[in-house]
Motif scaffolding. Structure first.
Motif, PDB file in Angstrom:
ATOM      1  N   THR A 203       0.817  -1.221   0.000  1.00 14.20           N
ATOM      2  CA  THR A 203       0.000   0.000   0.000  1.00 14.20           C
ATOM      3  C   THR A 203       0.850   1.270   0.000  1.00 14.20           C
ATOM      4  N   GLU A 206       3.760   2.674  -3.996  1.00 11.88           N
ATOM      5  CA  GLU A 206       3.504   3.698  -5.011  1.00 11.88           C
ATOM      6  C   GLU A 206       3.938   5.067  -4.509  1.00 11.88           C
ATOM      7  N   SER A 245       4.158  -5.565  -7.198  1.00 12.27           N
ATOM      8  CA  SER A 245       2.841  -6.114  -7.533  1.00 12.27           C
ATOM      9  C   SER A 245       2.484  -5.854  -8.995  1.00 12.27           C
ATOM     10  N   LEU A 246       1.659  -6.739  -9.543  1.00 17.71           N
ATOM     11  CA  LEU A 246       1.197  -6.573 -10.924  1.00 17.71           C
ATOM     12  C   LEU A 246       0.445  -5.268 -11.108  1.00 17.71           C
ATOM     13  N   GLU A 247      -0.269  -4.820 -10.056  1.00 16.43           N
ATOM     14  CA  GLU A 247      -1.060  -3.593 -10.159  1.00 16.43           C
ATOM     15  C   GLU A 247      -0.181  -2.363 -10.352  1.00 16.43           C
ATOM     16  N   LEU A 248       1.016  -2.386  -9.771  1.00 18.37           N
ATOM     17  CA  LEU A 248       1.890  -1.213  -9.854  1.00 18.37           C
ATOM     18  C   LEU A 248       2.805  -1.250 -11.073  1.00 18.37           C
ATOM     19  N   GLN A 249       2.985  -2.406 -11.666  1.00 20.05           N
ATOM     20  CA  GLN A 249       3.918  -2.533 -12.784  1.00 20.05           C
ATOM     21  C   GLN A 249       3.589  -1.636 -13.974  1.00 20.05           C
ATOM     22  N   LYS A 251       2.317   1.322 -13.936  1.00 20.13           N
ATOM     23  CA  LYS A 251       2.705   2.688 -13.566  1.00 20.13           C
ATOM     24  C   LYS A 251       4.214   2.857 -13.638  1.00 20.13           C
ATOM     25  N   ARG A 294       4.881  -8.457 -15.926  1.00 21.99           N
ATOM     26  CA  ARG A 294       4.574  -7.962 -17.267  1.00 21.99           C
ATOM     27  C   ARG A 294       5.755  -8.148 -18.216  1.00 21.99           C
TER      28      ARG A 294
END
Length: 466
Positions: A203, A206, A245-249, A251, A294
């Motif tokens: 969390t 980022e 994490s995949l969610e931040l990659q 960005k 990714r």
């Protein structure tokens, strides 16, 4: 197959990597190789240090067959020749009809991945890699041809702004290599900012990378400048990148492509000028094939790769590393107990250079050469007043010496360290390398367990597999 190329006269049938004189200097030289598909006779030529074979993206050879795993096997050039290693495939890897986990490949060897047959052939062409004359480069040390070839690579890449990916097992010195690249670069007088992607809560990562504006989320009481901005003009080192994490990659990829970042809660992009060095002990190409990393980000980061060999494959570096660690303590080899260097050269060093450094410190401070894996300390004979308290010798028990002529706190620290290392080793083995599960059972927080593992050069995943 009579039309196939044969190894050059006098050459190793396995294609060993050798040191040769090249002009005024030396080079590491290895042959190229081919893989020939039995079904189609299609040839695939390789001139790389390591070739990955599998059915998923990110492999050097894609084999579209249902019996081939997404990441099936790899072929690696070594001083002993080309070696194939199964990467945990479902249907296995065979060489000459024998299923193997790891094996050296002779010229014309028949490989089978699942139901796909390939013939391995040594090529006539050679690939050479220059070897540096120096044995130390901005804190990185080594006399082995493999490390001196890396020094040469560092020296060349440091003169550019190319993004670098450093890969190696835990404890091989990835951050040392990153620092060497930075020190040798034209950005050496600019900031060097380190972000450990594995030690920051998901969390918060980022905000750590890109910064945030005041009030952008609960607890954001003031503006924070992120690592990209802090490193602007210099170098940003992304350690343990495989934990991102995949969610931040996406960005991160956007920041690299556009050379700009946007703070969390911000409304405008901020231009940045940074050189990126990333490092990981994880197999990113396997993660790409499994959809855990990714593919576009991997190729954006792996512009130049530096593969650090484990210490067990370059034992000639042990003495120079020992001298380097001793010098950092203001000492020389006379500070080591008798026979220490011989034992250092015999040990396989699963924790690599980090484990060696800890062992050198223990040898100097405690006069013992105790290694990972349950080896009992090799100490000098006990003095008067010493008595032995010994256990059976398995991993759940310890062996220690009680010496009433030695300070209590010194002996307690030694026994505590022995317990801590053994406990962590067995804990990770019982929980199959899962740090989160292990920390819950042990009643300690995850980061504290990571610190204990790092202190003794332990790799959670390796212990989990054991």
């Amino acid at each position: 197959m009579s039309d196939q190329p044969s190894p050059p006269s006098g050459a190793s049938p396995r294609g060993a990597t050798i040191v040769v004189r090249s002009g005024a200097g030396l080079s590491l030289e290895r042959p190229t190789f081919e893989l020939i598909e039995t079904r189609t006779s299609k040839r695939h030529r390789f001139d790389v240090l390591a070739a990955r074979l599998g059915a998923g993206p990110g492999n050097d050879l894609l084999l579209a067959d249902p019996t081939v795993s997404s990441v099936h096997a790899e072929i690696v050039a070594t001083p002993q020749g080309f070696r194939i290693r199964d990467l945990g495939s479902t249907n296995g890897t065979s060489v000459g009809g024998v299923r193997v986990l790891e094996a050296f490949l002779d010229d014309a060897a028949l490989i089978k991945l699942g139901e796909v047959e390939l013939t391995f052939r040594l090529g006539k062409d050679k690939v050479s890699q220059p070897i540096a004359e120096v044995t130390e480069l901005h804190g990185a040390v080594g006399t082995s041809p493999a490390m001196r070839a890396i020094f040469s690579r560092i020296d060349r890449v440091a003169k550019t702004d190319a993004t670098v990916m450093v890969h190696g097992e835990t404890g091989t010195g990835k951050e040392v290599v990153a620092w060497s690249i930075y020190e040798a670069s034209k950005r050496g007088d600019k900031p060097f900012v380190v972000v450990d992607c594995g030690s920051i809560a998901p969390t918060l990562i980022e905000s750590e990378l890109f910064g945030h504006e005041k009030g952008s989320f609960t607890g954001a009481h003031q503006r924070r400048v992120g690592a990209f901005e802090r490193a602007s003009g210099g170098t940003l080192f992304l350690d343990e990148l495989g934990e991102l994490s995949l969610e931040l990659q996406p960005k991160l990829l956007r920041a690299l492509e556009r050379r700009e970042v946007q703070r969390v809660g911000g409304d405008r992009p901020i231009p940045v000028d940074v050189r990126i060095i990333a490092a990981t002990n994880r197999d990113l190409r396997s993660m790409v094939a499994r959809g855990e990393f990714r593919e576009d980000l991997y190729y954006r980061l792996a512009v130049v790769t530096v593969e650090l060999p484990p210490l067990r494959e370059r034992k000639e570096d042990v003495p120079v590393l020992v001298d380097h660690f001793l010098a950092g303590m203001g000492m020389d080899r006379t500070a080591l107990p008798a026979g220490a260097m011989e034992r250092f050269l015999e040990h396989p060093w699963p924790g690599n250079a980090r484990e060696l450094k800890n062992a050198v410190e223990r040898a100097v401070v405690l006069g013992e050469t105790r290694f990972l894996g349950g080896d009992a300390p090799a100490a000098s004979a006990p003095s008067a007043g010493a008595s032995s308290a010994a256990a059976a010798g398995d991993d759940s028990q310890g062996t220690y010496l009680v010496n009433t002529h030695e300070p209590y706190k010194d002996q307690k620290a030694r026994v505590t360290a022995s317990f801590e290392e053994r406990y962590a080793r067995l804990l990770m083995k019982d929980h199959h390398g899962n740090v989160s599960a292990a920390s819950r059972v042990a009643g300690i927080d995850r980061m504290s367990l990571h610190k204990i593992l790092a202190r003794y050069g332990l790799d959670a995943r390796e212990l989990g597999r054991g």
